[in-house]
Design a protein around this motif. Sequence first.
Motif, PDB file in Angstrom:
ATOM      1  N   ILE A 108       0.841  -1.196   0.000  1.00 31.79           N
ATOM      2  CA  ILE A 108       0.000   0.000   0.000  1.00 31.79           C
ATOM      3  C   ILE A 108       0.877   1.247   0.000  1.00 31.79           C
ATOM      4  CG2 ILE A 108      -1.835   1.266   1.183  1.00 31.79           C
ATOM      5  CD1 ILE A 108      -2.735  -1.496   0.288  1.00 31.79           C
ATOM      6  N   ALA A 109       0.684   2.119  -0.986  1.00 29.37           N
ATOM      7  CA  ALA A 109       1.406   3.391  -1.016  1.00 29.37           C
ATOM      8  C   ALA A 109       0.631   4.452  -0.251  1.00 29.37           C
ATOM      9  CB  ALA A 109       1.656   3.845  -2.448  1.00 29.37           C
ATOM     10  N   LYS A 110      -0.699   4.508  -0.482  1.00 29.18           N
ATOM     11  CA  LYS A 110      -1.560   5.418   0.290  1.00 29.18           C
ATOM     12  C   LYS A 110      -3.016   5.011   0.087  1.00 29.18           C
ATOM     13  CE  LYS A 110      -2.238   9.073  -3.172  1.00 29.18           C
ATOM     14  NZ  LYS A 110      -2.134  10.520  -3.468  1.00 29.18           N
ATOM     15  N   VAL A 111      -3.853   5.500   1.001  1.00 31.55           N
ATOM     16  CA  VAL A 111      -5.299   5.260   0.902  1.00 31.55           C
ATOM     17  C   VAL A 111      -5.944   6.538   0.379  1.00 31.55           C
ATOM     18  CG1 VAL A 111      -7.404   4.645   2.156  1.00 31.55           C
ATOM     19  CG2 VAL A 111      -5.201   3.692   2.865  1.00 31.55           C
ATOM     20  N   GLN A 112      -6.741   6.422  -0.653  1.00 31.13           N
ATOM     21  CA  GLN A 112      -7.390   7.600  -1.227  1.00 31.13           C
ATOM     22  C   GLN A 112      -8.424   8.160  -0.248  1.00 31.13           C
ATOM     23  OE1 GLN A 112      -8.757   5.781  -4.839  1.00 31.13           O
ATOM     24  NE2 GLN A 112      -6.951   6.411  -6.007  1.00 31.13           N
ATOM     25  N   LYS A 113      -8.445   9.481  -0.132  1.00 25.27           N
ATOM     26  CA  LYS A 113      -9.251  10.154   0.898  1.00 25.27           C
ATOM     27  C   LYS A 113     -10.744   9.853   0.795  1.00 25.27           C
ATOM     28  CE  LYS A 113      -6.058  13.997   1.646  1.00 25.27           C
ATOM     29  NZ  LYS A 113      -5.883  15.484   1.558  1.00 25.27           N
ATOM     30  N   ASP A 114     -11.270   9.799  -0.400  1.00 22.49           N
ATOM     31  CA  ASP A 114     -12.714   9.635  -0.574  1.00 22.49           C
ATOM     32  C   ASP A 114     -13.120   8.199  -0.891  1.00 22.49           C
ATOM     33  OD1 ASP A 114     -12.994  12.390  -0.200  1.00 22.49           O
ATOM     34  OD2 ASP A 114     -12.682  12.795  -2.338  1.00 22.49           O
ATOM     35  N   SER A 115     -12.241   7.242  -0.613  1.00 20.08           N
ATOM     36  CA  SER A 115     -12.543   5.863  -0.976  1.00 20.08           C
ATOM     37  C   SER A 115     -13.433   5.194   0.071  1.00 20.08           C
ATOM     38  CB  SER A 115     -11.239   5.062  -1.113  1.00 20.08           C
ATOM     39  OG  SER A 115     -10.703   4.782   0.169  1.00 20.08           O
ATOM     40  N   LEU A 128      -2.615   1.259   6.457  1.00 16.31           N
ATOM     41  CA  LEU A 128      -1.541   2.252   6.525  1.00 16.31           C
ATOM     42  C   LEU A 128      -0.574   2.080   5.359  1.00 16.31           C
ATOM     43  CD1 LEU A 128      -0.629   2.116  10.342  1.00 16.31           C
ATOM     44  CD2 LEU A 128      -2.137   3.738   9.183  1.00 16.31           C
ATOM     45  N   PRO A 129       0.076   3.176   4.936  1.00 14.90           N
ATOM     46  CA  PRO A 129       1.129   3.053   3.920  1.00 14.90           C
ATOM     47  C   PRO A 129       2.203   2.061   4.376  1.00 14.90           C
ATOM     48  CG  PRO A 129       0.562   5.360   4.248  1.00 14.90           C
ATOM     49  CD  PRO A 129      -0.150   4.592   5.308  1.00 14.90           C
ATOM     50  N   LYS A 130       2.701   1.300   3.420  1.00 14.98           N
ATOM     51  CA  LYS A 130       3.733   0.262   3.623  1.00 14.98           C
ATOM     52  C   LYS A 130       3.165  -1.055   4.134  1.00 14.98           C
ATOM     53  CE  LYS A 130       7.635   3.422   4.167  1.00 14.98           C
ATOM     54  NZ  LYS A 130       8.813   3.806   4.971  1.00 14.98           N
ATOM     55  N   ASP A 131       1.845  -1.125   4.360  1.00 13.26           N
ATOM     56  CA  ASP A 131       1.238  -2.425   4.653  1.00 13.26           C
ATOM     57  C   ASP A 131       1.393  -3.321   3.428  1.00 13.26           C
ATOM     58  OD1 ASP A 131       0.447  -1.684   7.164  1.00 13.26           O
ATOM     59  OD2 ASP A 131      -1.686  -1.444   6.673  1.00 13.26           O
ATOM     60  N   ILE A 132       1.685  -4.590   3.676  1.00 11.50           N
ATOM     61  CA  ILE A 132       1.814  -5.562   2.574  1.00 11.50           C
ATOM     62  C   ILE A 132       0.659  -6.548   2.678  1.00 11.50           C
ATOM     63  CG2 ILE A 132       3.272  -7.297   1.484  1.00 11.50           C
ATOM     64  CD1 ILE A 132       5.675  -5.981   2.862  1.00 11.50           C
ATOM     65  N   VAL A 133      -0.184  -6.602   1.657  1.00  8.00           N
ATOM     66  CA  VAL A 133      -1.347  -7.500   1.659  1.00  8.00           C
ATOM     67  C   VAL A 133      -0.859  -8.916   1.338  1.00  8.00           C
ATOM     68  CG1 VAL A 133      -3.593  -8.014   0.654  1.00  8.00           C
ATOM     69  CG2 VAL A 133      -2.847  -5.629   0.913  1.00  8.00           C
ATOM     70  N   THR A 171      -5.604  -9.604   5.000  1.00 10.47           N
ATOM     71  CA  THR A 171      -4.506  -9.945   5.906  1.00 10.47           C
ATOM     72  C   THR A 171      -3.309  -9.138   5.447  1.00 10.47           C
ATOM     73  OG1 THR A 171      -5.364 -12.196   6.112  1.00 10.47           O
ATOM     74  CG2 THR A 171      -3.098 -11.793   6.870  1.00 10.47           C
ATOM     75  N   VAL A 172      -2.774  -8.316   6.338  1.00 13.80           N
ATOM     76  CA  VAL A 172      -1.631  -7.488   5.964  1.00 13.80           C
ATOM     77  C   VAL A 172      -0.475  -7.724   6.915  1.00 13.80           C
ATOM     78  CG1 VAL A 172      -3.142  -5.694   5.008  1.00 13.80           C
ATOM     79  CG2 VAL A 172      -2.271  -5.454   7.334  1.00 13.80           C
ATOM     80  N   LYS A 173       0.709  -7.550   6.371  1.00 13.70           N
ATOM     81  CA  LYS A 173       1.927  -7.603   7.171  1.00 13.70           C
ATOM     82  C   LYS A 173       2.362  -6.177   7.426  1.00 13.70           C
ATOM     83  CE  LYS A 173       6.613  -9.492   7.204  1.00 13.70           C
ATOM     84  NZ  LYS A 173       7.642 -10.218   6.413  1.00 13.70           N
ATOM     85  N   ARG A 174       2.454  -5.806   8.708  1.00 11.59           N
ATOM     86  CA  ARG A 174       2.856  -4.456   9.099  1.00 11.59           C
ATOM     87  C   ARG A 174       4.059  -4.583  10.035  1.00 11.59           C
ATOM     88  NH1 ARG A 174      -1.875  -1.111  11.554  1.00 11.59           N
ATOM     89  NH2 ARG A 174      -2.565  -1.305   9.376  1.00 11.59           N
ATOM     90  N   ASN A 175       5.204  -4.172   9.533  1.00  9.13           N
ATOM     91  CA  ASN A 175       6.460  -4.400  10.255  1.00  9.13           C
ATOM     92  C   ASN A 175       6.593  -5.888  10.526  1.00  9.13           C
ATOM     93  OD1 ASN A 175       7.058  -1.624  10.253  1.00  9.13           O
ATOM     94  ND2 ASN A 175       5.765  -1.302  12.066  1.00  9.13           N
ATOM     95  N   ASN A 176       6.599  -6.318  11.753  1.00  8.75           N
ATOM     96  CA  ASN A 176       6.732  -7.750  12.053  1.00  8.75           C
ATOM     97  C   ASN A 176       5.424  -8.357  12.543  1.00  8.75           C
ATOM     98  OD1 ASN A 176       9.531  -7.879  11.439  1.00  8.75           O
ATOM     99  ND2 ASN A 176      10.012  -6.958  13.432  1.00  8.75           N
ATOM    100  N   GLU A 177       4.312  -7.625  12.364  1.00  8.48           N
ATOM    101  CA  GLU A 177       3.013  -8.115  12.824  1.00  8.48           C
ATOM    102  C   GLU A 177       2.111  -8.470  11.651  1.00  8.48           C
ATOM    103  OE1 GLU A 177       1.337  -6.004  16.477  1.00  8.48           O
ATOM    104  OE2 GLU A 177       2.551  -4.423  15.541  1.00  8.48           O
ATOM    105  N   THR A 178       1.174  -9.358  11.892  1.00  6.94           N
ATOM    106  CA  THR A 178       0.146  -9.700  10.915  1.00  6.94           C
ATOM    107  C   THR A 178      -1.194  -9.242  11.447  1.00  6.94           C
ATOM    108  OG1 THR A 178       1.390 -11.620  10.137  1.00  6.94           O
ATOM    109  CG2 THR A 178      -0.958 -11.568   9.644  1.00  6.94           C
ATOM    110  N   LYS A 179      -1.959  -8.525  10.627  1.00  4.23           N
ATOM    111  CA  LYS A 179      -3.238  -7.978  11.070  1.00  4.23           C
ATOM    112  C   LYS A 179      -4.356  -8.357  10.108  1.00  4.23           C
ATOM    113  CE  LYS A 179      -1.351  -3.979  13.521  1.00  4.23           C
ATOM    114  NZ  LYS A 179      -1.908  -4.368  14.844  1.00  4.23           N
ATOM    115  N   GLU A 180      -5.536  -8.577  10.678  1.00  3.64           N
ATOM    116  CA  GLU A 180      -6.743  -8.816   9.879  1.00  3.64           C
ATOM    117  C   GLU A 180      -7.555  -7.519   9.865  1.00  3.64           C
ATOM    118  OE1 GLU A 180      -7.701 -11.550   8.218  1.00  3.64           O
ATOM    119  OE2 GLU A 180      -5.875 -12.634   8.798  1.00  3.64           O
TER     120      GLU A 180
END
Length: 448
Positions: free
Chosen positions: A224-231, A239-244, A273-282
Amino acid sequence: MEILIKASQFILSLSLLIVLHELGHFIPAKLFKTRVEKFYLFFDYKFSIFKKKIGETVYGIGWIPLGGYVKISGMIDESMDTEQMALPPQPWEFRSKPAWQRLIIMLGGVFVNFVLGIFIYIMLMWAYGEKYLPNENVKDGVWVENKLAENLGLQTGDKILTVDGQKVKKFSGLSLEFINGNTYQIERNGQVLDKEIPENFISQLMDRGKDAGNFLNVRYPFVIAKVQKDSLNANANILPKDIVTAINGTSITYYDEAKKELAKYKGQDISLTVKRNNETKEIPVKVSNYGNLGVVFGGTSFKDLERLGYYDLEEIEYSFSEAIPAGLNKSWKTLTDYIKQLKKIFNPSTGAYKGLGGFISIGSIFPDTWSAQSFWEITAFLSIMLGFMNLLPIPALDGGHVVFTLWEMITGRKPGDKFLEYAQVVGFILLITLLLFANGNDIFRLFK
């Protein structure tokens, strides 16, 4: 400011190449006691920006930035000084010198261009080495996202093995190999397939405009580079840099897989499911009716992909002695690739003539920020290109003079002055036509 930086680099590079090329003629002329009347950077029709006479030579800078020249006494060149040629030959004149000396004088500029290009490449290898993505490390194949690649017969996941029977060392070199090539070989789902590159491939490539060179990509992770404001997902915990890494429980490795998976859930609520730093989040998200999330994907460099473990880059450092053969190989590859492109330009059915460019095209290849490495790489390429172009057997170029001198050395008969004058005029017409066509292409592309 960006245009100014590009233009400054272009003028600096061009000036350096012109001055050194003309020195290649000037030095042997002086060694053989041939009078040089003028030494000019750029052309000085009617007036000069600067000029100063030192000894028998006027050194100056003209106002027309189309090249440069040395005016050698007793030589039929761009000055077309027929009055001087009508007088009896003098000992200090070019025409009075033995053929072998005249040949060396004429080849001097080309010699300097080739030596300069080789020298720069050697020094670049020594100073910076090489860092690149090996083509063989693209284990999961290429990402095909445009009609041009599809028309070639490529699919996402194809591993490109060879072009014209030769393995391609660097992934970044694949585009050029396809431009110069005729056939290629891929591996698809464990099967090796041989395919042909369409003859009009370059024409199709040029019709893509600014995206001409970007028809082959590696497969990128869904970063993810960024989330569009009106999406729909502006307030989701993305968040930016999240990896799906998964969509509704289905694991994905690359963005192209994510696009296909999201298309199954148009207008639905799903989980990422995203990888954020060393964590995995749903994260619960909504999929639009078009099958997207309202996020911008990308922003990852090859260095980022290496750090994330997607691709292994190759890094080579050279000692000075190792840099010499590496620089020679780079010079030879540059020259042979350029010759292949010229061959395609002279074949109208390829459409390669559409890519012929003038000063705007050459200037545009310089980066819009200063980089010493990029500047010298482009200058080395232009030096080798200039050397080869000047070797073409066109009368107004060095190569034309060389052909006439070799004819004299082989047959013992020197071409007449009138013949040389007419040949020079024909050569100039050809060059001006080519110049107008190339710069006309630039202007056409600019407005298009």
